[in-house]
Design a protein around this motif. Sequence first.
Motif, short mmCIF file in Angstrom:
data_model
loop_
_atom_site.label_atom_id
_atom_site.label_comp_id
_atom_site.label_asym_id
_atom_site.label_seq_id
_atom_site.Cartn_x
_atom_site.Cartn_y
_atom_site.Cartn_z
N TRP A 168 54.75 92.26 50.38
CA TRP A 168 55.02 92.70 51.80
C TRP A 168 55.39 94.19 51.99
CZ3 TRP A 168 53.23 89.23 55.47
CH2 TRP A 168 53.59 87.56 55.12
N ASN A 169 55.04 95.10 53.05
CA ASN A 169 55.09 96.09 53.20
C ASN A 169 56.37 96.10 54.38
OD1 ASN A 169 55.65 98.68 54.93
ND2 ASN A 169 54.07 99.50 53.45
N VAL A 170 57.67 96.28 54.17
CA VAL A 170 58.76 96.08 54.96
C VAL A 170 58.49 96.78 56.31
CG1 VAL A 170 61.32 96.14 55.28
CG2 VAL A 170 60.31 95.25 53.30
N GLN A 171 58.26 98.32 55.97
CA GLN A 171 58.12 99.31 57.11
C GLN A 171 57.20 98.95 58.18
OE1 GLN A 171 57.60 102.83 54.79
NE2 GLN A 171 59.98 103.28 55.17
N ASN A 172 55.82 98.62 57.82
CA ASN A 172 54.74 98.15 58.86
C ASN A 172 54.72 96.49 59.07
OD1 ASN A 172 53.36 97.34 56.59
ND2 ASN A 172 51.92 99.11 56.68
N ARG A 173 55.55 95.94 58.24
CA ARG A 173 55.48 94.26 58.50
C ARG A 173 54.06 93.76 57.95
NH1 ARG A 173 59.01 95.02 63.73
NH2 ARG A 173 60.95 95.49 62.90
N CYS A 174 53.60 94.30 57.02
CA CYS A 174 52.02 93.70 56.61
C CYS A 174 52.06 93.31 55.31
CB CYS A 174 51.11 94.80 56.70
SG CYS A 174 50.75 95.46 58.66
N GLU A 175 51.31 92.32 54.97
CA GLU A 175 51.00 91.83 53.72
C GLU A 175 50.15 92.79 53.07
OE1 GLU A 175 48.28 88.53 52.02
OE2 GLU A 175 49.72 87.62 53.06
N GLU A 176 50.56 93.46 51.73
CA GLU A 176 49.70 94.14 51.09
C GLU A 176 49.14 93.64 50.12
OE1 GLU A 176 52.32 97.13 49.40
OE2 GLU A 176 52.29 98.28 51.46
N LEU A 177 49.21 92.39 49.41
CA LEU A 177 48.82 91.86 48.39
C LEU A 177 49.14 90.41 48.26
CD1 LEU A 177 47.19 92.42 45.76
CD2 LEU A 177 49.37 93.00 44.44
N LYS A 178 48.39 89.66 47.87
CA LYS A 178 48.49 88.08 47.69
C LYS A 178 47.90 87.67 46.29
CE LYS A 178 46.27 84.89 49.67
NZ LYS A 178 45.79 83.87 50.84
N LEU A 179 48.99 87.15 45.46
CA LEU A 179 48.61 86.61 43.80
C LEU A 179 48.65 85.02 44.08
CD1 LEU A 179 51.17 88.84 42.19
CD2 LEU A 179 49.10 89.43 42.97
N GLN A 180 47.59 84.69 43.41
CA GLN A 180 47.19 83.16 43.36
C GLN A 180 47.63 82.73 42.28
OE1 GLN A 180 46.09 81.43 46.12
NE2 GLN A 180 46.73 79.74 45.08
N ALA A 181 48.78 81.64 42.04
CA ALA A 181 49.39 81.37 40.91
C ALA A 181 48.93 79.94 40.60
CB ALA A 181 50.82 80.99 41.04
N SER A 182 48.89 79.43 39.37
CA SER A 182 48.25 78.13 39.07
C SER A 182 48.84 77.06 39.44
CB SER A 182 48.27 78.12 37.45
OG SER A 182 49.64 78.29 37.02
N SER A 183 50.18 77.20 40.02
CA SER A 183 50.70 75.80 40.50
C SER A 183 52.01 76.41 41.60
CB SER A 183 51.18 75.00 39.58
OG SER A 183 52.46 75.61 38.77
N PRO A 184 52.41 75.53 42.40
CA PRO A 184 53.72 75.92 43.25
C PRO A 184 54.76 77.05 42.44
CG PRO A 184 53.06 73.82 43.81
CD PRO A 184 52.20 74.17 42.57
N VAL A 185 55.21 77.96 43.29
CA VAL A 185 55.92 78.97 42.51
C VAL A 185 57.43 78.58 42.87
CG1 VAL A 185 56.59 81.62 42.22
CG2 VAL A 185 54.09 80.81 42.53
N THR A 186 58.18 78.44 41.85
CA THR A 186 59.54 78.23 41.91
C THR A 186 60.41 79.20 41.84
OG1 THR A 186 59.78 77.43 39.48
CG2 THR A 186 59.11 75.82 41.46
N SER A 187 60.13 80.09 41.47
CA SER A 187 61.11 81.46 41.00
C SER A 187 60.43 82.60 40.93
CB SER A 187 62.41 81.02 39.83
OG SER A 187 62.86 82.04 39.48
N ILE A 188 60.83 83.78 41.37
CA ILE A 188 60.27 85.07 41.00
C ILE A 188 61.37 86.17 40.64
CG2 ILE A 188 58.18 84.96 42.30
CD1 ILE A 188 59.30 86.27 44.59
N THR A 189 61.12 87.09 39.91
CA THR A 189 61.86 88.37 39.64
C THR A 189 60.89 89.40 39.53
OG1 THR A 189 63.87 89.10 38.84
CG2 THR A 189 62.25 87.90 37.38
#
Length: 129
Positions: A17-38
């Motif tokens: 997400w772009n915080v300044q304009n509050r828009c989604e910039e990119l969506k990634l499709q994982a292979s299963s539900p995502v439980t953690s990110i860094t």
Amino acid sequence: MAKKLITSSQDKTIRIWNVQNRCEELKLQASSPVTSITTTSDGQRIISGSEKHLVQVWNLTSGQEEFCLDGHTKRINSVAVTTDSKRIISSSEDGTVIVWDAERCTRTATLTGQASSPKKVVLTLTEDR
């Protein structure tokens, strides 16, 4: 204030997400539900853990999966990455913590012995402890 915000979801997506304009910039499709990110310290990659015991590494610019690490037998609880981005660490419901070589895409160590499954991985900023 941060310019980007990254979220993960049970719907198998990672969204940037772009915080300044509050828009989604990119969506990634994982292979299963995502439980953690860094993210890596240079902001170039996203590391995600999933319900299907996979660690996926994504290019933040292109949105493409760069590689996948498969070594756990149950859900990933937490992922972390060293400041030099050379090591990825994952913890799982299978009771293990795996240290991965991110350049060779190989497992360098498996830690076991906790009474229950490790829920969170946190790295120290110094190498001596």
